[in-house]
Write an enzyme that holds these catalytic residues in place. Structure first.
Site, PDB file in Angstrom:
ATOM      1  NE  ARG A  72      -2.566  -2.727   2.413  1.00  0.00           N
ATOM      2  CZ  ARG A  72      -2.090  -2.496   4.192  1.00  0.00           C
ATOM      3  NH1 ARG A  72      -3.360  -2.115   4.556  1.00  0.00           N
ATOM      4  NH2 ARG A  72      -2.063  -4.072   4.036  1.00  0.00           N
ATOM      5  CD  GLU A 109       0.076  -8.939  15.598  1.00  0.00           C
ATOM      6  OE1 GLU A 109      -0.569  -8.550  14.682  1.00  0.00           O
ATOM      7  OE2 GLU A 109      -0.377  -9.149  16.941  1.00  0.00           O
TER       8      GLU A 109
END
Ligand SMILES: O=P(O)(O)OC[C@H]1O[C@H](OP(=O)(O)OP(=O)(O)O)[C@H](O)[C@@H]1O
Ligand SMILES: Nc1ncnc2[nH]cnc12
Length: 191
Positions: A72, A109
């Site tokens: 993005r 994560e």
């Protein structure tokens, strides 16, 4: 630093940008409040305001490289680069760039990912801006900074449209300044 604390306090464009971002709970996995900037891209004025705020900030900073993070960062970076008269350098996920690359792994994560940059895309001493849509842990931007610095680039600043609360402290951005337009809204249309 947030734009509202750095010259744009009360600027109505920031609220419009915040409101144009859709918040989708539980995407791509349970518990994540996904900040979806595709809705901002649908609103021409707000999209342009977003690009213009960045361009105004970096216009006189002698930036010759805008490095955009896949995916993005590619939606904002080229417009900013063109307006600044800078080159655009894509930082891509592994195996996407066809030429010779350098790579930097970073922690997610769960597990790791990697960013790659073409060798020769930037020259030592060039002044670079790194752009992405969201900063959460800062791991992605830190890898981007490492890539640019390995080839002698000078990272002037990292810029994002949205900074998640995890951003506070900026401890994983290798000492480089971070400029953020808006904080995430918590929820739009839950479940
Ligand atoms: O600050 P961080 O914790 O590193 O997270 C931020 C990154 O996460 C998102 O990309 P994602 O990894 O989902 O990749 P994608 O854009 O290719 O979907 C986002 O666009 C940033 O690049
Ligand atoms: N909550 C979130 N929304 C969009 N992109 C992200 N990247 C990391 N966390 C994100």
């Amino acid at each position: 630093m947030f734009a509202a604390e750095n010259g744009l306090k009360g600027d109505p464009r920031l609220q419009a940008i915040s409101e144009a971002i859709r918040v989708l709970p539980h995407f791509p996995k349970p518990g994540i409040m996904f900040q979806d900037i595709t809705t901002l891209l649908l609103d021409h004025k707000t999209f342009k305001d977003t690009v213009d705020i960045f361009v105004d900030r970096y216009r006189n900073m002698d930036i010759s490289v805008v490095a955009g993070v896949e995916a993005r960062g590619f939606l904002f970076g080229p417009s900013i680069a063109l307006a600044l008269g800078a080159k655009f350098v894509p930082l891509r996920k592994p195996g996407k760039l066809p030429g010779e690359v350098i790579s930097e792994a970073y922690a997610l994560e769960y597990g790791t990912d990697c960013l790659e940059m073409h060798i020769g895309a930037i020259q030592p001493g060039e002044r670079a801006l790194v752009i992405d849509d969201v900063v959460a842990t800062g791991g992605t931007l830190s890898a981007a900074i490492r890539l640019l610095e390995r080839v002698g680039g000078e990272v002037v600043e990292c810029a994002c449209v949205i900074g998640l609360p995890e951003t506070k402290g900026n401890c994983r951005l290798n000492g480089k300044p971070l400029y953020i337009l808006v904080e995430p809204r918590q929820i739009d249309n839950c479940c």
